[in-house]
Design an enzyme around this catalytic site. Structure first.
Site, PDB file in Angstrom:
ATOM      1  N   ASP A  31       0.847  -1.186   0.000  1.00  0.00           N
ATOM      2  CA  ASP A  31       0.000   0.000   0.000  1.00  0.00           C
ATOM      3  C   ASP A  31       0.891   1.246   0.000  1.00  0.00           C
ATOM      4  O   ASP A  31       1.898   1.307   0.702  1.00  0.00           O
ATOM      5  CB  ASP A  31      -0.910  -0.005   1.233  1.00  0.00           C
ATOM      6  CG  ASP A  31      -2.065   0.971   1.103  1.00  0.00           C
ATOM      7  OD1 ASP A  31      -3.213   0.506   1.027  1.00  0.00           O
ATOM      8  OD2 ASP A  31      -1.812   2.197   1.079  1.00  0.00           O
ATOM      9  N   ASN A  88     -12.794  -3.241   2.497  1.00  0.00           N
ATOM     10  CA  ASN A  88     -13.670  -2.082   2.637  1.00  0.00           C
ATOM     11  C   ASN A  88     -14.648  -2.068   1.467  1.00  0.00           C
ATOM     12  O   ASN A  88     -14.259  -2.300   0.317  1.00  0.00           O
ATOM     13  CB  ASN A  88     -12.847  -0.795   2.648  1.00  0.00           C
ATOM     14  CG  ASN A  88     -11.931  -0.716   3.860  1.00  0.00           C
ATOM     15  OD1 ASN A  88     -12.271  -1.212   4.930  1.00  0.00           O
ATOM     16  ND2 ASN A  88     -10.772  -0.104   3.690  1.00  0.00           N
ATOM     17  N   VAL A  97     -11.022   2.910  -3.738  1.00  0.00           N
ATOM     18  CA  VAL A  97     -10.619   2.446  -5.072  1.00  0.00           C
ATOM     19  C   VAL A  97     -11.589   1.339  -5.501  1.00  0.00           C
ATOM     20  O   VAL A  97     -11.660   0.295  -4.850  1.00  0.00           O
ATOM     21  CB  VAL A  97      -9.170   1.918  -5.090  1.00  0.00           C
ATOM     22  CG1 VAL A  97      -8.803   1.430  -6.493  1.00  0.00           C
ATOM     23  CG2 VAL A  97      -8.194   2.995  -4.629  1.00  0.00           C
ATOM     24  N   HIS A 101     -10.142  -5.201  -3.384  1.00  0.00           N
ATOM     25  CA  HIS A 101      -8.806  -5.408  -2.819  1.00  0.00           C
ATOM     26  C   HIS A 101      -8.938  -5.855  -1.380  1.00  0.00           C
ATOM     27  O   HIS A 101      -9.796  -5.394  -0.631  1.00  0.00           O
ATOM     28  CB  HIS A 101      -7.948  -4.146  -2.914  1.00  0.00           C
ATOM     29  CG  HIS A 101      -8.634  -2.895  -2.468  1.00  0.00           C
ATOM     30  ND1 HIS A 101      -9.572  -2.256  -3.241  1.00  0.00           N
ATOM     31  CD2 HIS A 101      -8.532  -2.181  -1.331  1.00  0.00           C
ATOM     32  CE1 HIS A 101     -10.013  -1.188  -2.598  1.00  0.00           C
ATOM     33  NE2 HIS A 101      -9.407  -1.121  -1.431  1.00  0.00           N
ATOM     34  N   ILE A 102      -8.060  -6.759  -1.006  1.00  0.00           N
ATOM     35  CA  ILE A 102      -7.981  -7.250   0.367  1.00  0.00           C
ATOM     36  C   ILE A 102      -6.768  -6.599   1.010  1.00  0.00           C
ATOM     37  O   ILE A 102      -5.641  -6.763   0.531  1.00  0.00           O
ATOM     38  CB  ILE A 102      -7.831  -8.786   0.395  1.00  0.00           C
ATOM     39  CG1 ILE A 102      -9.033  -9.458  -0.277  1.00  0.00           C
ATOM     40  CG2 ILE A 102      -7.647  -9.278   1.826  1.00  0.00           C
ATOM     41  CD1 ILE A 102      -8.868 -10.963  -0.477  1.00  0.00           C
ATOM     42  N   HIS A 103      -7.010  -5.839   2.072  1.00  0.00           N
ATOM     43  CA  HIS A 103      -5.890  -5.285   2.837  1.00  0.00           C
ATOM     44  C   HIS A 103      -5.323  -6.392   3.723  1.00  0.00           C
ATOM     45  O   HIS A 103      -6.074  -7.128   4.368  1.00  0.00           O
ATOM     46  CB  HIS A 103      -6.357  -4.156   3.761  1.00  0.00           C
ATOM     47  CG  HIS A 103      -6.872  -2.938   3.065  1.00  0.00           C
ATOM     48  ND1 HIS A 103      -6.113  -1.808   2.879  1.00  0.00           N
ATOM     49  CD2 HIS A 103      -8.091  -2.667   2.527  1.00  0.00           C
ATOM     50  CE1 HIS A 103      -6.846  -0.882   2.259  1.00  0.00           C
ATOM     51  NE2 HIS A 103      -8.051  -1.376   2.039  1.00  0.00           N
TER      52      HIS A 103
HETATM   53  P1  5GP Z   1      -9.654   1.390   0.244  1.00  0.00           P
HETATM   54  O1  5GP Z   1      -9.748   2.655   1.032  1.00  0.00           O
HETATM   55  O2  5GP Z   1     -10.340   1.519  -1.100  1.00  0.00           O
HETATM   56  O3  5GP Z   1     -10.080   0.171   0.997  1.00  0.00           O
HETATM   57  O4  5GP Z   1      -8.117   1.143  -0.013  1.00  0.00           O
HETATM   58  C1  5GP Z   1      -7.420   1.714  -1.057  1.00  0.00           C
HETATM   59  C2  5GP Z   1      -5.966   1.669  -0.683  1.00  0.00           C
HETATM   60  O5  5GP Z   1      -5.216   1.882  -1.851  1.00  0.00           O
HETATM   61  C3  5GP Z   1      -5.541   2.724   0.330  1.00  0.00           C
HETATM   62  O6  5GP Z   1      -5.008   2.091   1.479  1.00  0.00           O
HETATM   63  C4  5GP Z   1      -4.510   3.541  -0.420  1.00  0.00           C
HETATM   64  O7  5GP Z   1      -3.427   3.946   0.390  1.00  0.00           O
HETATM   65  C5  5GP Z   1      -4.062   2.592  -1.520  1.00  0.00           C
HETATM   66  N1  5GP Z   1      -3.628   3.243  -2.733  1.00  0.00           N
HETATM   67  C6  5GP Z   1      -4.273   4.241  -3.403  1.00  0.00           C
HETATM   68  N2  5GP Z   1      -3.600   4.561  -4.508  1.00  0.00           N
HETATM   69  C7  5GP Z   1      -2.518   3.749  -4.549  1.00  0.00           C
HETATM   70  C8  5GP Z   1      -1.442   3.608  -5.482  1.00  0.00           C
HETATM   71  O8  5GP Z   1      -1.351   4.291  -6.492  1.00  0.00           O
HETATM   72  N3  5GP Z   1      -0.509   2.663  -5.205  1.00  0.00           N
HETATM   73  C9  5GP Z   1      -0.587   1.881  -4.087  1.00  0.00           C
HETATM   74  N4  5GP Z   1       0.384   0.981  -3.916  1.00  0.00           N
HETATM   75  N5  5GP Z   1      -1.590   1.992  -3.204  1.00  0.00           N
HETATM   76  C10 5GP Z   1      -2.537   2.917  -3.429  1.00  0.00           C
END
Ligand code: 5GP
Length: 115
Positions: A31, A88, A97, A101-103
């Site tokens: 991330d 999320n 995004v 995606h799985i954190h």
């Molecule tokens: P969400 O909030 O949708 O569950 O998680 C999206 C994640 O994507 C966030 O933790 C954010 O930091 C990460 N993220 C957003 N843009 C990028 C990117 O361009 N590259 C990487 N590696 N992570 C990203």
């Protein structure tokens, strides 16, 4: 047609990411704004927007993603110390995004409940 997300661009190597695992169905990368010492994002290459839109045909790829987690955790040395997986979904879930995606978070004790 759909607007290509930032994660689809990472899959297609249009933007860089620190990739830690890849196979024909999945990609795992660090991330960009880590919330823990280890913060990975594990995604299907297929652009499923979010878990709320997963359908029966996605079962195998979703199962594939989940069964990659112990392999990745083993590789990173966090099998014993533990980790958290988070998906999320939607505005209240904190999704930013629209590519499923799985954190995978690890490397420090994580609080519960989340904020
Ligand atoms: P969400 O909030 O949708 O569950 O998680 C999206 C994640 O994507 C966030 O933790 C954010 O930091 C990460 N993220 C957003 N843009 C990028 C990117 O361009 N590259 C990487 N590696 N992570 C990203």
């Amino acid at each position: 047609m759909y607007d290509k997300t930032i994660f689809a661009k990472i899959v297609d190597r249009e933007i860089p990411a620190e990739i830690v695992y890849e196979d024909e169905l999945a990609l795992c990368f660090r991330d960009a704004q880590p919330q823990a010492p280890i913060h990975l994002l594990l995604i299907p290459k297929k652009p499923i927007p979010r878990i709320a839109e997963a359908v029966a045909e996605d079962s195998s790829v979703l199962g594939h993603l989940l069964t990659r987690i112990p392999l990745i955790a083993q590789e990173l040395g966090i099998i014993e110390s533990g980790f958290r997986v988070v998906i999320n979904n939607g505005p209240d879930g904190g999704e930013t995004v629209p590519h499923l995606h799985i954190h995978l978070l690890a490397g420090r004790p994580l609080q519960w409940p989340p904020g």
